[in-house]
Scaffold this active site. Structure first.
Site: not given
Ligand code: GLU
Length: 411
Positions: A101
């Site tokens: 993240k």
């Molecule tokens: N931000 C989204 C999540 O928390 C998508 C992450 C992604 O597609 O890599 O799942």
């Protein structure tokens, strides 16, 4: 938030009798990058210092994967917690990624388009050595969108000297983005409504749904819910909520937000607060905005029988306990909102293969993966006699632990 994520992991690791060596490694992120960089606003002479983060929790399963959020209070603990949750989420739906993240500590609502672009390009440069299509693949999260992903892709491509679509997912289809990625998280949530209803003996058709949020996740959940024949009785954003017991006209609310930025002032519904929305009489509540909204202050007011968590970490540990006492059926974030990363995986596969799928193929594969993941987690919850959150964690942690044990230790 980080302590909560680790506490939850420790509890489940203990319950499953997880190998102690593996548990010690999984409770911390593998690599955390913190950057500070200068940023000049359009009209200011001063230069601000902005903080950015990228945390990679686990590289055992393949490249790391996870969104980038722009928010004024984002911090390392939050990003590290969310990176860990991404690991379990990817493992639950069986996509070959570890969790990551990113975050930039800035309020995107206060930025002009030019400012947003400058912040994005500079942050990308700051983390350029830790990301890559085989290394770590960002995506949208809170406060970021397709355009932000396009700038990230362009910056990375300029740096390496050729176009690299697979560096990022959730980008515009014109750049190699997948069809149906934008709607994927919202659709995935709605696919699970009949199964959740079935689990508590409720008819899964034509349910009353309240959605906290109206952005990347909430808007598309509202559209999908309406298309599936449910009644969307309320949605909200940071300006407050709108409520209509006969059903909100979602396309008209969407148009209002496109024109006025916020739901505030929308004429065809009553205006309520975000707290009131969480306590509405409804069948399904979908928290689809920020973390921590279902907590000691709000959990007791929840009247929904089912909660499907669209946001990451919308329920605090205390809130979760209260809901469990009250027998609310919770489909936890790491299962419920995994539709986003699932279609991100499809997007990455299509970029790597340079072969693109149709919308029907993409949505059918998403539905298959989501409904199977629900069934797997639900079976664990029955066989182990645990709640759905614990069952989801058991499934995610077990898959990762199995992989770690067979890979062994280097050197
Ligand atoms: N931000 C989204 C999540 O928390 C998508 C992450 C992604 O597609 O890599 O799942």
């Amino acid at each position: 938030m980080y302590h909560d994520a680790v506490g939850q992991f420790d509890r489940v690791a203990e319950l499953m009798g997880l190998d102690k060596n593996v548990a010690a490694r999984l409770r911390v992120p593998q690599k955390s990058t913190i950057v500070a960089f200068p940023f000049r606003r359009d009209t200011y002479k001063d230069v601000e210092t902005i903080f950015g983060y990228r945390v990679q929790h686990l590289t055992t399963m393949g490249p790391t994967k996870g969104g980038i959020r722009y928010a004024p209070d984002v911090n390392l603990g939050e990003v590290a917690a969310l990176a860990m949750l991404m690991t379990w989420k990817c493992a639950i739906v069986g996509v070959p990624f570890g969790g990551a993240k990113g975050g930039v500590r800035i309020d995107p609502m206060q930025l002009s388009r030019a400012e947003l672009q400058r912040v994005t390009r500079r942050y990308t440069m700051e983390i350029i050595n830790v990301i890559g299509p085989e290394k770590d693949i960002p995506a949208p999260d809170l406060g970021t969108n397709e355009q932000v992903m396009a700038w990230l892709m362009d910056t990375y491509s300029q740096y390496v000297g050729h176009a690299v679509p697979a560096i990022v997912t959730g980008k515009p289809p014109a750049l190699g983005g997948s069809v149906a990625r934008r709607e994927a998280t919202g659709r995935g949530l709605v696919f699970l409504i009949p199964q959740a209803a079935n689990a508590i003996g409720l008819d899964g058709n034509g349910l009353d749904v309240a959605i906290h949020g109206f952005g990347n996740v909430g808007l598309y959940a509202a559209i999908a819910a309406q298309q599936a024949g449910h009644k969307v009785i309320a949605v909200s954003d940071i300006s407050g909520g709108i409520y209509n017991p006969d059903g909100i006209d979602v396309p008209s609310a969407q148009k209002w937000v496109q024109e006025h930025k916020y739901l505030e002032g929308y004429p065809e519904a009553d205006h309520i607060t975000n707290e009131q929305l969480l306590g509405l009489e409804c069948d399904v509540l979908i928290p689809a905005a920020v973390q921590g909204v279902i907590n000691t202050d709000t959990a007791r007011d929840v009247k929904a029988r089912i909660i499907i968590e669209g946001a990451n970490n919308p329920t605090t540990i205390e809130g979760d306990e209260i809901l469990r006492e009250r027998e609310v059926f919770i489909v936890p974030d790491i299962l419920a909102n995994a539709g986003g990363v699932t279609v991100s995986y499809f997007e990455w596969v299509q970029d790597v293969q340079k072969y693109f799928w149709t919308e029907n193929e993409t949505v059918a594969r998403l539905r298959e993966i989501m409904t199977k993941a629900f069934d797997d987690v639900y079976s664990i919850s029955i066989s182990e006699n645990v709640d759905m959150r614990t069952a989801a964690l058991i499934k995610g942690i077990k898959r990762v632990a199995d992989a770690k044990l067979v890979r062994g230790v280097f050197p």
